[in-house]
Design an enzyme around this catalytic site. Sequence first.
Site, short mmCIF file in Angstrom:
data_model
loop_
_atom_site.label_atom_id
_atom_site.label_comp_id
_atom_site.label_asym_id
_atom_site.label_seq_id
_atom_site.Cartn_x
_atom_site.Cartn_y
_atom_site.Cartn_z
N GLU A 165 0.81 -1.22 0.00
CA GLU A 165 0.00 0.00 0.00
C GLU A 165 0.85 1.27 0.00
O GLU A 165 0.79 2.07 0.94
CB GLU A 165 -0.97 -0.01 1.19
CG GLU A 165 -1.99 -1.14 1.08
CD GLU A 165 -3.10 -1.08 2.13
OE1 GLU A 165 -2.87 -0.48 3.19
OE2 GLU A 165 -4.17 -1.66 1.87
N GLU A 318 -6.27 -8.25 -1.21
CA GLU A 318 -6.64 -8.37 0.20
C GLU A 318 -8.13 -8.14 0.36
O GLU A 318 -8.71 -7.28 -0.31
CB GLU A 318 -5.96 -7.29 1.05
CG GLU A 318 -4.50 -7.49 1.31
CD GLU A 318 -3.96 -6.39 2.24
OE1 GLU A 318 -4.74 -5.84 3.05
OE2 GLU A 318 -2.77 -6.08 2.13
C1 GLA Z 1 -4.29 -3.11 4.80
C2 GLA Z 1 -2.87 -3.64 4.87
C3 GLA Z 1 -2.72 -4.91 5.63
C4 GLA Z 1 -3.60 -4.90 6.86
C5 GLA Z 1 -5.02 -4.68 6.46
C6 GLA Z 1 -6.00 -4.74 7.61
O1 GLA Z 1 -4.96 -3.43 3.67
O2 GLA Z 1 -2.28 -3.77 3.60
O3 GLA Z 1 -1.36 -5.05 5.99
O4 GLA Z 1 -3.19 -3.91 7.74
O5 GLA Z 1 -5.14 -3.41 5.88
O6 GLA Z 1 -7.32 -4.52 7.19
#
Ligand code: GLA
Length: 695
Positions: A165, A318
Site C-alpha cells: 500500500e 486483500e
Molecule cells: C491493509 C494492509 C494490511 C492490513 C489490512 C487490515 O490493507 O495492507 O497489511 O493492515 O489493511 O485490514
Amino acid sequence: MTSEKKWKPVIPGFDHMLHGGDYNPDQWLHEPGVIAEDFRLMPKAGYNIVSLGIFAWSSLEPEEGRYTFEWLDDIMDRVAKTGMKAALATPSGAKPVWMSEKYPEIRRVTPTGEGMYLLREPTGFRHNHCFTSPVYREKVAAINGRLAERYAKHPALGLWHLSNEYGGECHCSFCHEAFRAWLKRKYGTLDALNLAWWGGFWSHTITDWSQIQATDWSVDAMKVDWRRFVSYQTTDFMRHEIAAVRKFTPHVPVTTNMMNTYHRLDYSVLADHVDVIANDSYPNYGAAEDLWRQASWISFNHDVERGLRHGQPFIQMECSPSATNWGKFTPLKRPGVHRLEALAAVAHGAEGVMYFQWRKGSGGFEKNHGAVVDHVGHENTRVFSDVAEVGDILKKLQPVRGSTVTSEVAIIHDWNARWALEYSAGPGAGAAPGDRDCCYVSGSHYRSFWKRGVNVDIVRQDEDLSGYRLVIAPMLYLVNAGMAARLRAFVENGGTLVTTFLSAVVDDNNQCYRGGWPGAGLREVFGIWAEEIDNLEEKDKQSIKMRAGNKLGLKGAFKAHTYCDLIHAEGAEVLANYGDQFYKDTPAVTVNRFGKGQAIYIGTKTDEDFLDSFYGVVAAKLGIRPAVSGKIPEGVLVRTRTDGKSTWTFVLNFRKTSQTVMLGKGRRLDMITGKPAGARLRLPGYGSAVLAAPA
Ligand code: GLA
Ligand code: ZN
C-alpha cells in the site's frame, strides 16, 4: 470499449484463479508446530498462493548486512511442496528499528499546523519511509536484490508483491529537492513556472528555484503539481524496487497492492509500470438489512482498478475473511456474504481472491483482524468453511479466467480533477465531503447502472473513448487539452456525453478557463454558457421541473441542491428548468446536438430518483441493455464477463431476503451447482450464482 482486448494470460505463470493471501510465518518462527499446521490447513482452505514476507525485514536482516534467509528458504520449499506459489514481498513497507535509528533520514518528515513547520517522525508504525532518501533506496535495492537472486530459480516464486500500500508523502529536504528538480524538468524556466502558478498572487513570484515551498497552500496550482510529483516520486521509488528484482528475475511479474480510489496518488501513473493491478478491498458489510449501497461503491472501486490497465483483469489482493479490526464497529460477515463479496470481485474482473490474513497473530495491533485461521487454531470454524467454499467455487470458475468486462458506458475518473477542486477555495467548501469530490459524485451516477445490471468501465482521463456509446464525466472540474479534444471528437463521431456543474472549469494548471464555462471549447459542444454557480446551503430550496414535451420524455419535478449553474442555452434544447430561487424557470438540464452525437449538461446536483429516470431513458434510447431480460429487483447485481465467445453472468443478491431474477431465453449452466439454469433464478438472501452461456 475494451472488448477488442485480449488479456490471456493475465498473470504470466499462473494458469488458475488465485486464492490465498497474506501469510506471516516470520512472526511464528519460535513455534515450528504452528507453521507445520499452516501447511496442513492451507490445502484444506483451497489455497494456491501466499503473500510472503510483506513486513518481514527485521527477520530477513536483523542487523545491518547480516541476512537470515534460512527460515524463508524453508517456507519457500514448503510452499512449493504444497503445490502453491508465493507472491514474495519486497519488505520496504516497514523499516527495521535498527535502520530507522541509525539513519534518521529514512524517516518521513510531515508538515504540522498550516504546513509551516516540518517534523521528522519518530521510529514506529509502518508505511512511513521517505521515498527519496538515498540510504533507504540503497537498503531497499540491497534486500530486494538479495531476495531476487536467492529465489530466482525457486519453483515457488510466482509474483513480486512490491512493498505494501504505497501512500503518503514526505517533506524532507531530499523530497523537496526532488520536487524542485521535477518542476525544472516540467517548466524549464521560472517564467513558465510563475505563469502556470499565477505567481503575482500575494506576491508569490519565484525568483530562484530554492524559494519553492511545497507546503504553501495558497499556491493552489503548486498543490496540484505537488500531488503529481508525489505520484511520480512514489512510482520512481517503485521502479527502483522493480529494477532490483528484475535484474535477477526478469520472468517474474510484479504488482503492488492499491487502495481503491485512494485520493493521494494518481494510480494511473503507477499502473503503467506493473504487470497486473492488485487491490485491497474492505467493504463494511455488517448486520444491515441491505448491503447493496455499500456493494455498489465496492463495484465502483473494482471498476476503477480494472480501468487502470485499460480493462485488464486484476487481483483482489486483500479482503477480510470476516470482520476487520479497525472500524468503529466490527460486525461479522453474515452467512453467504463472504461468497457474495468474492464473486462480486470476480464479476468485475478479479482473477482470484486473496485475504488479509491467513492466521491471527497472538499479539500485535492486528491480532483481532479477521483471518482464515482463528486463535482457536483449527479448521472447524464457520469462517474457515466459508473460505474453503470460495476456494472450491474459484476452481469451478476456471473458464472465466482471462475474460474481461466489456461495457458500452464509461465514466471518467481523474485524480487531477479531484485535486484541483480540493485545492480551490470556492463552491462546495461547506458541502458534505463526498459532494465536493468528483469520485463520489461519479459513484451516484454509477449507481443507476448498477441497479440496472449494466456493465460500466471507469476509465482514466487518457483512455480512448471511441468504442463507447455513452461517456459520463460528472463534475470533471479540471479538463486538459487532450481530454477536451477526446470528448469533443467522441460527440462529433456520434457518442452521447453527459457532464454536470463544475466541469471544465480549470485547465491543467488549475487556472480558470476564460470565455464562459464549460471551458476548453466544450461550451460549443454543449451549446450552453454556464454564467454563474449558486452554491446553496442545505436548508435552501431548489428543484427542477421537466419541460413539457422534452426530447427525453421525462416528466415531473425532482429535488435539487448544493450546486446550481445559471445557464444560457446557446443552441441546446432545454430539458428541465429550475423550480425555485431568483433564476426559477431558467435552464437546469440541457441537450445539444453536436456533430453526429449529443452532449447533455446537468447543471445541478439532483438525487438518485432523477438520475435513475434520466439514465433509464438515455440507456433505452441508446440500446444499452443488461444481460437479463426481466426487471432487476433492488439489491441484486447483474454483471457479465466475456472472452468474446462465451459469456458469464454473475447474479448477486445483496439483500437479506430471497429475490427472483427473470433471466430470459437462452441456454445457461449454473457453474456452481453444475446444473442447467432455467429462465427464472431464485436466489436466497445474500445468495449468488454464476451462469455460463456457451459460445
Ligand atoms: C491493509 C494492509 C494490511 C492490513 C489490512 C487490515 O490493507 O495492507 O497489511 O493492515 O489493511 O485490514
Ligand atoms: Zn523525504
